[in-house]
Enzyme design. Structure first.
Site, PDB file in Angstrom:
ATOM      1  N   HIS A  29      28.275  34.357  14.019  1.00  0.00           N
ATOM      2  CA  HIS A  29      29.489  34.088  14.797  1.00  0.00           C
ATOM      3  C   HIS A  29      29.648  32.593  15.050  1.00  0.00           C
ATOM      4  O   HIS A  29      30.742  32.039  14.900  1.00  0.00           O
ATOM      5  CB  HIS A  29      29.420  34.849  16.121  1.00  0.00           C
ATOM      6  CG  HIS A  29      30.694  34.809  16.904  1.00  0.00           C
ATOM      7  ND1 HIS A  29      30.745  35.055  18.262  1.00  0.00           N
ATOM      8  CD2 HIS A  29      31.972  34.539  16.532  1.00  0.00           C
ATOM      9  CE1 HIS A  29      31.997  34.953  18.681  1.00  0.00           C
ATOM     10  NE2 HIS A  29      32.758  34.634  17.649  1.00  0.00           N
ATOM     11  N   GLU A  74      19.810  40.935  15.971  1.00  0.00           N
ATOM     12  CA  GLU A  74      21.033  40.808  16.767  1.00  0.00           C
ATOM     13  C   GLU A  74      21.384  39.341  16.991  1.00  0.00           C
ATOM     14  O   GLU A  74      22.564  38.978  17.017  1.00  0.00           O
ATOM     15  CB  GLU A  74      20.877  41.543  18.098  1.00  0.00           C
ATOM     16  CG  GLU A  74      20.649  43.042  17.968  1.00  0.00           C
ATOM     17  CD  GLU A  74      21.674  43.737  17.094  1.00  0.00           C
ATOM     18  OE1 GLU A  74      22.826  43.250  17.001  1.00  0.00           O
ATOM     19  OE2 GLU A  74      21.335  44.781  16.483  1.00  0.00           O
ATOM     20  N   HIS A  90      23.353  37.946  14.190  1.00  0.00           N
ATOM     21  CA  HIS A  90      24.810  38.109  14.299  1.00  0.00           C
ATOM     22  C   HIS A  90      25.421  37.007  15.146  1.00  0.00           C
ATOM     23  O   HIS A  90      26.530  36.533  14.858  1.00  0.00           O
ATOM     24  CB  HIS A  90      25.138  39.471  14.912  1.00  0.00           C
ATOM     25  CG  HIS A  90      24.884  40.634  14.003  1.00  0.00           C
ATOM     26  ND1 HIS A  90      25.386  40.690  12.706  1.00  0.00           N
ATOM     27  CD2 HIS A  90      24.192  41.783  14.186  1.00  0.00           C
ATOM     28  CE1 HIS A  90      25.011  41.830  12.139  1.00  0.00           C
ATOM     29  NE2 HIS A  90      24.278  42.505  13.013  1.00  0.00           N
TER      30      HIS A  90
END
Length: 230
Positions: free
Chosen positions: A104, A97, A100
């Protein structure tokens, strides 16, 4: 219609198998304590700090396998088992996670593309539902030509299929970033690395099945509406 039912049944069965396999792997790898004795939350915060990301919060959310990164409010959301867990499974999920979040922060192209497709996909899904539901009552109750309806259905499902395909490199890249970091940072030993990699592999397979199911359904609609053309 029979072909569509077969597609749904086949991929539903495949999805159930992969989901069951994923849950069993996470259950198995959750029973082995991490040698580094770090919780998922601690690992997430450490990976974010190492990636020079200081505006993302790590929070605990209810549920099982509900872990996700929210780019809207910049939060890494971890389920209780992952947030507090000190094992290979929790390590894999929390680092993934955070992968991610790194995507970003670095404007990863595939993630930007997927984010741009979200509103279009939502509209396509609603439009597809309206057309398909209307077609069940008295033919095409919307009063639209058959070919035009075909363009709507195929067009909408093409967008939805594109979203599932774009999701694949996003998920695989996040896993690769996670595995590279936990290995380089010596968060895991050799056996724990293998467990983390296997857990993320089965997690990725859920997205692969979804993409294949979407492709098969799209091919079905193309055949139904345009397959009889000369």
């Amino acid at each position: 219609m029979i072909i569509l039912i077969v597609i749904v049944v086949v991929f539903a069965g495949l999805g159930f198998f992969v989901s069951s396999k994923l849950k069993s792997k996470f259950k198995k790898y959750s029973q082995t304590p991490l040698q580094a004795n770090l919780s998922g939350a601690e690992i997430a915060k450490l990976m974010l700090a190492d990636s020079n990301i200081h505006d993302v919060q790590v929070v605990c959310v209810e549920g099982q396998l509900t872990d996700h990164y929210n780019p809207m409010n910049k939060t890494v959301n971890l389920s209780p088992d992952v947030f507090y867990g000190r094992n290979a499974a929790a390590t894999a999920v929390s680092a993934h996670e955070c992968g991610h979040a790194v995507q970003h922060a670095t404007s990863y192209a595939w993630l930007k593309m997927r984010s741009a497709l979200v509103p279009i996909q939502n509209i396509s899904g609603k439009l597809l539902n309206i057309v398909l539901i209307a077609s069940l009552f008295g033919g095409f109750a919307l009063g639209l030509p058959y070919e035009f309806v075909g363009y709507i259905v195929v067009g909408a499902y093409s967008i939805m299929t594109m979203f599932t395909l774009v999701t694949l490199p996003v998920e695989f890249d996040a896993s690769n970033r996670a595995l590279a970091w936990v290995q380089t940072r010596n968060i895991v030993n050799k056996s724990e690395y293998a467990m983390s990699k296997d857990a993320l592999h089965w997690a990725a397979m859920t997205y692969v099945v979804a993409a294949l199911a979407s492709l098969a359904t799209l091919a079905y609609y193309i055949f139904v509406f345009f397959g009889n053309r000369d």
